[in-house]
Design a protein around this motif. Structure first.
Motif, short mmCIF file in Angstrom:
data_model
loop_
_atom_site.label_atom_id
_atom_site.label_comp_id
_atom_site.label_asym_id
_atom_site.label_seq_id
_atom_site.Cartn_x
_atom_site.Cartn_y
_atom_site.Cartn_z
N ASP A 134 0.99 -1.24 0.11
CA ASP A 134 -0.02 -0.01 0.00
C ASP A 134 0.92 1.26 0.14
OD1 ASP A 134 -2.20 1.64 0.11
OD2 ASP A 134 -2.85 1.00 2.01
N ALA A 135 1.38 1.78 -1.12
CA ALA A 135 2.49 2.67 -1.29
C ALA A 135 1.73 4.00 -1.04
CB ALA A 135 3.14 2.51 -2.65
N VAL A 136 2.53 4.78 -0.66
CA VAL A 136 2.02 6.33 -0.70
C VAL A 136 2.76 7.07 -1.85
CG1 VAL A 136 2.40 8.62 0.83
CG2 VAL A 136 2.01 6.22 2.23
N PRO A 137 2.02 7.62 -2.87
CA PRO A 137 2.53 8.18 -3.74
C PRO A 137 3.42 9.58 -3.43
CG PRO A 137 0.17 7.75 -4.19
CD PRO A 137 0.70 7.42 -2.67
N SER A 138 4.52 9.69 -4.04
CA SER A 138 5.43 10.61 -3.83
C SER A 138 5.93 11.29 -5.01
CB SER A 138 6.53 10.17 -2.87
OG SER A 138 7.21 9.31 -3.60
N ARG A 139 6.78 12.32 -4.86
CA ARG A 139 7.48 12.80 -6.06
C ARG A 139 9.18 12.98 -5.85
NH1 ARG A 139 4.38 15.71 -9.46
NH2 ARG A 139 5.87 17.19 -10.09
N PRO A 140 9.85 11.60 -5.97
CA PRO A 140 10.99 11.48 -5.55
C PRO A 140 11.90 11.99 -6.65
CG PRO A 140 10.07 9.22 -6.25
CD PRO A 140 9.05 10.12 -6.25
N SER A 141 13.19 12.56 -6.06
CA SER A 141 14.09 13.30 -7.01
C SER A 141 14.72 12.00 -7.75
CB SER A 141 15.11 13.93 -6.42
OG SER A 141 15.80 13.15 -5.23
N LEU A 142 15.24 12.46 -8.94
CA LEU A 142 16.19 11.30 -9.82
C LEU A 142 17.15 10.59 -8.74
CD1 LEU A 142 16.54 10.25 -12.19
CD2 LEU A 142 17.99 11.88 -12.90
N GLY A 143 17.70 11.78 -8.00
CA GLY A 143 18.70 11.43 -7.09
C GLY A 143 18.27 10.27 -5.99
N ALA A 144 17.32 10.59 -5.42
CA ALA A 144 16.57 9.32 -4.52
C ALA A 144 16.31 8.06 -5.28
CB ALA A 144 15.36 9.98 -3.89
N LEU A 145 15.83 8.41 -6.29
CA LEU A 145 15.68 7.28 -7.29
C LEU A 145 16.58 6.12 -7.41
CD1 LEU A 145 12.77 8.29 -9.77
CD2 LEU A 145 12.20 6.80 -7.72
N PHE A 146 17.73 7.02 -7.87
CA PHE A 146 19.07 6.40 -8.20
C PHE A 146 19.69 5.83 -7.08
CE2 PHE A 146 23.56 6.58 -8.67
CZ PHE A 146 23.80 6.22 -10.04
N LEU A 147 19.67 6.44 -5.82
CA LEU A 147 20.17 5.84 -4.67
C LEU A 147 19.38 4.37 -4.18
CD1 LEU A 147 22.17 5.70 -2.20
CD2 LEU A 147 20.63 7.22 -0.87
N GLU A 148 17.97 4.62 -4.31
CA GLU A 148 17.17 3.64 -3.85
C GLU A 148 17.10 2.33 -4.67
OE1 GLU A 148 14.84 1.47 -1.33
OE2 GLU A 148 15.62 3.01 -0.88
#
Length: 181
Positions: A148-162
């Protein structure tokens, strides 16, 4: 030969990252009920969403994993507008976790203690895959886990790290499986 292999690996990495970034998990929309909700602290909206699901009656209990040890339950209730009645019956705070791996251990221990058979995992969309991987590793096999994911607006850097954290955890799991055989 080396260049072709390196290019092939780079392409797999690139398309994997694109898949990861474009297909973030979403909220659970089918109205399904669960025994419990596990909300992981972190980015905005996680706790609020877990409380909303609890108030709508989609689960009996909410466990919030990774709460700062200095936060008192009264402070938590005041910050999130939780009544004392709801806190007493249905909300429990976990103070032991400090990262995703320890969230999974803390939450799985709570699930075993409360004998939950179905669990709704609430975390940010960009964090869901790794959190689910860690929690599945710790939960008893007969427990159903729902995203049950909470929608967000992650940065490209956050996506890259994750993405790289997820790859690392997947590779360590494969390594563990290979060496246990």
């Amino acid at each position: 030969m080396f260049r072709r292999t390196a290019a092939f690996i780079l392409l797999i990495w690139f398309f994997g990252f694109v898949w990861f970034a474009v297909t973030l998990p979403g909220p659970l929309t089918d109205g399904r009920r669960s025994d419990a909700i596990i909300a992981l602290t972190g980015s905005q909206g996680r706790i609020e969403h877990g409380l909303e699901v609890l108030r709508r009656g989609k689960a009996k209990r909410l466990f919030v994993s990774g709460v700062d040890p200095e936060v008192r339950p009264e402070e938590f209730a005041a910050q999130f507008g939780v009544s004392q009645r709801l806190m007493d019956c249905c909300v429990e705070l976990g103070f032991e976790a400090y990262d995703t791996r320890s969230n999974a251990i803390e939450a799985a221990n709570w699930v075993r203690e409360h004998k939950a058979r179905s669990v709704r995992l609430v975390t940010a969309d960009w964090h869901m895959r790794r959190a689910e991987l860690e929690l599945e590793r710790e939960l008893p096999e007969d427990v159903r886990l729902e995203r049950d994911a909470v929608p967000s607006r992650p940065s490209l850097g956050a996506l890259f790290l994750e993405y790289h954290k997820l790859l690392w955890r997947l590779s360590t799991r494969l390594y563990d499986r290979f060496h246990k055989s």
